[in-house]
Design a protein around this motif. Structure first.
Motif, mmCIF file in Angstrom:
data_model
loop_
_atom_site.group_PDB
_atom_site.id
_atom_site.type_symbol
_atom_site.label_atom_id
_atom_site.label_comp_id
_atom_site.label_asym_id
_atom_site.label_seq_id
_atom_site.Cartn_x
_atom_site.Cartn_y
_atom_site.Cartn_z
ATOM 1 N N LEU A 1 -4.237 -1.754 9.411
ATOM 2 C CA LEU A 1 -4.459 -1.306 8.038
ATOM 3 C C LEU A 1 -4.959 -2.443 7.153
ATOM 4 C CD1 LEU A 1 -1.387 1.039 7.455
ATOM 5 C CD2 LEU A 1 -3.708 1.665 8.122
ATOM 6 N N LYS A 2 -4.385 -3.624 7.307
ATOM 7 C CA LYS A 2 -4.828 -4.755 6.486
ATOM 8 C C LYS A 2 -6.251 -5.185 6.837
ATOM 9 C CE LYS A 2 -0.339 -6.627 5.198
ATOM 10 N NZ LYS A 2 0.675 -7.682 5.424
ATOM 11 N N ALA A 3 -6.582 -5.134 8.124
ATOM 12 C CA ALA A 3 -7.944 -5.497 8.522
ATOM 13 C C ALA A 3 -8.947 -4.497 7.954
ATOM 14 C CB ALA A 3 -8.042 -5.543 10.045
ATOM 15 N N ARG A 4 -8.573 -3.222 7.997
ATOM 16 C CA ARG A 4 -9.484 -2.194 7.460
ATOM 17 C C ARG A 4 -9.614 -2.341 5.943
ATOM 18 N NH1 ARG A 4 -14.054 -0.095 8.040
ATOM 19 N NH2 ARG A 4 -14.287 2.093 7.408
ATOM 20 N N ARG A 5 -8.526 -2.650 5.263
ATOM 21 C CA ARG A 5 -8.591 -2.873 3.818
ATOM 22 C C ARG A 5 -9.475 -4.074 3.495
ATOM 23 N NH1 ARG A 5 -8.773 0.076 0.276
ATOM 24 N NH2 ARG A 5 -6.775 1.089 0.705
ATOM 25 N N ALA A 6 -9.360 -5.139 4.288
ATOM 26 C CA ALA A 6 -10.193 -6.322 4.063
ATOM 27 C C ALA A 6 -11.670 -5.995 4.269
ATOM 28 C CB ALA A 6 -9.760 -7.449 4.997
ATOM 29 N N GLU A 7 -11.974 -5.170 5.278
ATOM 30 C CA GLU A 7 -13.356 -4.760 5.516
ATOM 31 C C GLU A 7 -13.886 -3.981 4.328
ATOM 32 O OE1 GLU A 7 -13.201 -2.483 9.067
ATOM 33 O OE2 GLU A 7 -12.789 -4.213 10.365
ATOM 34 N N MET B 1 0.842 -1.201 0.000
ATOM 35 C CA MET B 1 0.000 0.000 0.000
ATOM 36 C C MET B 1 0.874 1.248 0.000
ATOM 37 S SD MET B 1 -3.331 -0.721 2.427
ATOM 38 C CE MET B 1 -2.712 -1.906 3.626
ATOM 39 N N ARG B 2 0.381 2.274 -0.670
ATOM 40 C CA ARG B 2 1.084 3.553 -0.722
ATOM 41 C C ARG B 2 0.520 4.479 0.349
ATOM 42 N NH1 ARG B 2 -0.372 4.968 -6.675
ATOM 43 N NH2 ARG B 2 -2.235 3.925 -5.888
ATOM 44 N N ILE B 3 1.420 5.078 1.127
ATOM 45 C CA ILE B 3 1.024 5.975 2.212
ATOM 46 C C ILE B 3 1.452 7.400 1.877
ATOM 47 C CG2 ILE B 3 1.274 6.524 4.659
ATOM 48 C CD1 ILE B 3 2.021 3.609 5.168
ATOM 49 N N ALA B 4 0.523 8.334 1.988
ATOM 50 C CA ALA B 4 0.847 9.753 1.950
ATOM 51 C C ALA B 4 0.806 10.257 3.386
ATOM 52 C CB ALA B 4 -0.151 10.520 1.088
ATOM 53 N N PHE B 5 1.956 10.668 3.903
ATOM 54 C CA PHE B 5 2.088 11.006 5.322
ATOM 55 C C PHE B 5 2.449 12.486 5.431
ATOM 56 C CE2 PHE B 5 2.889 8.760 9.465
ATOM 57 C CZ PHE B 5 3.102 9.886 10.232
ATOM 58 N N TYR B 6 1.586 13.256 6.079
ATOM 59 C CA TYR B 6 1.787 14.697 6.236
ATOM 60 C C TYR B 6 2.171 14.979 7.685
ATOM 61 C CZ TYR B 6 -0.596 14.818 1.740
ATOM 62 O OH TYR B 6 -0.935 14.615 0.425
ATOM 63 N N GLY B 7 3.469 15.317 7.905
ATOM 64 C CA GLY B 7 3.960 15.521 9.257
ATOM 65 C C GLY B 7 4.893 16.712 9.351
ATOM 66 N N SER B 8 5.489 16.874 10.510
ATOM 67 C CA SER B 8 6.364 18.023 10.772
ATOM 68 C C SER B 8 7.679 17.906 10.013
ATOM 69 C CB SER B 8 6.614 18.159 12.275
ATOM 70 O OG SER B 8 7.062 16.920 12.819
ATOM 71 N N SER B 9 8.461 16.864 10.305
ATOM 72 C CA SER B 9 9.701 16.639 9.564
ATOM 73 C C SER B 9 10.211 15.239 9.821
ATOM 74 C CB SER B 9 10.780 17.645 9.953
ATOM 75 O OG SER B 9 11.976 17.409 9.217
ATOM 76 N N LEU B 10 10.626 14.593 8.751
ATOM 77 C CA LEU B 10 11.313 13.310 8.841
ATOM 78 C C LEU B 10 12.824 13.528 8.841
ATOM 79 C CD1 LEU B 10 10.528 10.226 8.799
ATOM 80 C CD2 LEU B 10 11.101 10.282 6.377
#
Length: 367
Positions: free
Chosen positions: A351-357, A1-10
């Motif tokens: 995340l996988k459980a939510r995707r399966a749902e 799965m591709r994640i778009a993560f919006y945060g302060s700084s990596l």
């Protein structure tokens, strides 16, 4: 799965205590097959104080803190399978939380990831986080890096479908024992930025302890402490980049953890410093807070104090042999129970459980 993560700084831990947490989580998720793009604003001079290079386990997009830069990264949310907005980005927080969730695909998993739940919940109670409050019922989950039952109950009371604490942890690849360095030598060291809701507790647990032990050496790292009156036996060294955290933790006799006021009140909120210190095999002294026993056992894996007098007593009684034994026990416990591999497994399962749902619901609709 591709994640778009919006945060302060990596890329930078400068005035950004969540950096270690983000790095540990995203590195583990990458190993599980996730592909993350981390969107961070060019703000607060963090890009001038990078302490890691762009990693191979996440793509980092640094965008200008302008309306144009915001528009560009909001649009990118439509390409992701999982959209994450973290708390405390520092610029455009309201526009980000509503904007990225609105632009996410209908089948995307939507997450709010709170790295300072006490502060966020206080703002929600005060009515100053209306965009987040409007967004909460439409999210798949809220993740928090601390808080326990009080935080879960509060978030669900504000309409969150699900709230799950994903606690701080240890990445043994980055935080581990190293030889001590003279520049970090001390009897007790403390690393933290100066913040309004921490300062009184720093005075109580660290500066008071130093005043009680004028013949012992105390070391203070972190931003913002210039101009703060301190005992003569406290040496200030300013910002300590993450590359130096291991030596900072292995060089003194003991290191101190002091929770912020809000974290101490809520409990169940171990700072990243707790796991960094334990991972390096340091002898940790911490202020007391509810839930500590979930992470370390008092007396054998960590020393607990209720005020500066107890911190001073621990330091005065501590021998190098006992400090080593406590540090070794803490490291063994954290490696067994509290690594980012364990936290990543929790997130992966959710995340996988939510995707399966979602897939099951789509099949049911198609029929």
């Amino acid at each position: 799965m591709r994640i778009a993560f919006y945060g302060s700084s990596l890329l930078s831990s400068y005035w950004n205590g969540a950096a270690t947490y983000y790095r540990g989580m995203l590195r583990d998720l990458h190993a599980r097959g996730y592909r993350t793009t981390f969107y961070e604003p060019d703000a607060f001079d963090r890009q001038l104080h990078r302490d890691i290079d762009p990693p191979d386990w996440a793509e980092v997009v640094v965008y200008p803190a302008t309306e144009e830069g915001l528009a560009r990264v909001l649009a990118a949310a439509a390409d992701a399978d999982v959209v994450v907005k973290a708390s405390g980005v520092g610029v455009f927080d309201d526009a980000l939380v509503e904007g990225v969730m609105a632009r996410a695909r209908p089948d995307a998993i939507r997450i709010f990831w709170d790295v300072d739940a006490p502060a966020t919940l206080a703002a929600l109670r005060a009515g100053s986080e209306e965009p987040l409050r409007r967004t909460l019922p439409g999210l798949d989950a809220v993740f928090t890096y601390g808080g326990g039952p009080p935080v879960v109950d509060a978030y669900e009371g504000f309409g969150a479908r699900r709230c799950v604490p994903i606690y701080n942890a240890l990445d043994p690849a980055t935080h581990h024992p190293v030889p001590p360095e003279a520049r970090f030598g001390a009897d007790l060291s403390f690393l933290a930025n100066r913040l309004p809701d921490r300062e009184a507790r720093v005075e109580r647990f660290f500066l008071d302890a130093a005043a009680r032990l004028p013949g012992r050496a105390f070391l203070l790292g972190g931003n913002g402490w210039d101009g703060k009156p301190m005992p003569d036996n406290v040496r200030r060294i300013g910002h300590v980049g993450t590359r130096d955290h291991n030596a900072f933790n292995t060089s003194p006799l003991a290191v101190l953890n002091v929770a912020r006021d809000s974290m101490a009140e809520v409990g169940y909120s171990p700072a990243t410093r707790v796991f960094e210190a334990a991972g390096a095999g340091a002898c940790l002294i911490t202020d007391a807070w509810v839930g500590l026993e979930l992470f370390l056992d008092a007396g054998t894996e960590v020393l607990v104090a209720h005020d500066g007098a107890e911190v001073a007593a621990h330091v005065a009684a501590l021998t190098p042999e006992r400090a080593r034994a406590i540090g070794d026990a803490a490291r063994a416990r954290i490696l067994r129970d509290h690594t980012y591999a364990r936290r990543g497994a929790e997130v992966d399962a959710i995340l996988k459980a939510r995707r399966a749902e979602r897939n099951a619901a789509a099949l049911g609709t198609a029929r």
